[in-house]
Design an enzyme around this catalytic site. Structure first.
Site, mmCIF file in Angstrom:
data_model
loop_
_atom_site.group_PDB
_atom_site.id
_atom_site.type_symbol
_atom_site.label_atom_id
_atom_site.label_comp_id
_atom_site.label_asym_id
_atom_site.label_seq_id
_atom_site.Cartn_x
_atom_site.Cartn_y
_atom_site.Cartn_z
ATOM 1 N N ASN A 43 8.334 47.823 70.923
ATOM 2 C CA ASN A 43 7.577 46.542 70.560
ATOM 3 C C ASN A 43 5.957 46.763 71.063
ATOM 4 O O ASN A 43 5.802 47.571 72.022
ATOM 5 C CB ASN A 43 8.112 45.293 71.123
ATOM 6 C CG ASN A 43 8.526 45.184 72.472
ATOM 7 O OD1 ASN A 43 8.672 46.366 73.010
ATOM 8 N ND2 ASN A 43 8.434 44.176 73.144
ATOM 9 N N GLU A 45 2.812 44.205 71.609
ATOM 10 C CA GLU A 45 2.293 42.930 71.636
ATOM 11 C C GLU A 45 0.627 42.846 71.673
ATOM 12 O O GLU A 45 0.155 43.724 71.927
ATOM 13 C CB GLU A 45 2.527 42.194 72.827
ATOM 14 C CG GLU A 45 4.285 42.016 73.129
ATOM 15 C CD GLU A 45 4.703 41.450 74.082
ATOM 16 O OE1 GLU A 45 4.118 41.135 75.220
ATOM 17 O OE2 GLU A 45 6.060 40.968 74.190
ATOM 18 N N GLU A 56 11.804 47.547 66.058
ATOM 19 C CA GLU A 56 12.639 47.878 64.874
ATOM 20 C C GLU A 56 11.755 47.795 63.663
ATOM 21 O O GLU A 56 11.647 48.828 63.100
ATOM 22 C CB GLU A 56 13.603 46.807 64.314
ATOM 23 C CG GLU A 56 14.449 46.321 65.290
ATOM 24 C CD GLU A 56 14.243 45.304 66.287
ATOM 25 O OE1 GLU A 56 12.907 45.099 66.803
ATOM 26 O OE2 GLU A 56 14.999 44.454 66.438
HETATM 27 N N1 THU Z 1 11.172 41.856 69.981
HETATM 28 C C1 THU Z 1 11.470 43.150 69.434
HETATM 29 O O1 THU Z 1 10.966 44.229 69.580
HETATM 30 N N2 THU Z 1 12.716 42.957 68.360
HETATM 31 C C2 THU Z 1 13.338 41.967 67.991
HETATM 32 O O2 THU Z 1 14.280 41.827 67.343
HETATM 33 C C3 THU Z 1 13.011 40.732 68.838
HETATM 34 C C4 THU Z 1 11.879 40.596 69.708
HETATM 35 C C5 THU Z 1 10.024 41.809 70.977
HETATM 36 C C6 THU Z 1 8.932 40.918 70.510
HETATM 37 C C7 THU Z 1 8.178 40.636 71.463
HETATM 38 O O3 THU Z 1 7.202 41.755 72.107
HETATM 39 C C8 THU Z 1 9.374 40.529 72.632
HETATM 40 O O4 THU Z 1 10.284 41.195 72.167
HETATM 41 C C9 THU Z 1 9.724 39.343 73.281
HETATM 42 O O5 THU Z 1 10.018 38.481 72.152
#
Ligand code: THU
Length: 133
Positions: A43, A45, A56
C-alpha cells in the site's frame, strides 16, 4: 513450502516496503497469473488520504504494466497488524476484472498463522459488469 505458502511469504516480504505513515497499517499482496508469473505490491498512502493505493491494486497494476494479459489465478494478502486481512471492496472489483471469469483464490493468514482460501465469486457476488444493451 507449497505455492499458497510461498505467495503469503511474498506478501509478507513486500508488506515491509509499504508507505503508510498515516495509518501505520502496512499491507502486502502477491499476485499469481496464469502465465506463471508472480507480482507483488504494497500500500502507498498520501497526505490527501483518499488517494491512498491498496497493496492488491498496486500488485495488479505492476502486472498489467509488465504486459501481463493472462487470468489472475491467486492473490495472497497480508498485514502484520491484523489476521484475516480481507481485500477491500474496490480491490475485490479489481480482482474480478482481471480474473476474466476465473474464480480467483484469495489467500489469507488466520489467527494460528495458517493460510486459508476464499474465492472471489463468494466474496463479490453480483459484481458490476459493463454489459451494454
Ligand atoms: N489497504 C490495503 O492495502 N488493502 C486493502 O484491501 C484494504 C486497505 C490499505 C489502505 C491503507 O493504506 C491502509 O490499508 C489502511 O486502510
Amino acid at each position: 513450502m507449497n505455492l499458497n505458502e510461498q505467495l503469503l511469504d511474498e506478501a509478507k516480504k513486500v508488506s515491509k516496503k509499504a508507505y503508510c505513515p498515516y495509518s501505520k497499517f502496512p499491507v502486502g499482496a502477491a499476485v499469481l497469473f496464469e502465465s506463471g508469473k508472480i507480482y507483488t505490491g504494497c500500500n502507498i498512502e498520501n497526505s490527501s488520504l483518499g488517494l491512498s493505493l491498496c497493496a492488491e491494486r498496486n500488485g495488479i497494476s505492476t502486472a498489467i504494466a509488465d504486459g501481463e494479459t493472462s487470468r489472475l489465478i491467486k492473490i495472497a494478502v497480508y498485514s502484520p497488524k491484523t489476521k484475516n486481512c480481507f481485500p477491500c471492496g474496490a480491490c475485490r472489483q479489481w480482482i474480478q476484472e482481471f480474473a476474466k471469469g476465473y474464480n480467483t483464490e484469495i489467500i489469507l493468514e488466520n489467527e494460528d498463522g495458517k493460510y486459508y482460501s476464499l474465492y472471489i465469486n463468494d466474496i463479490l457476488p453480483y459484481s458490476f459488469e459493463l454489459n451494454m444493451i
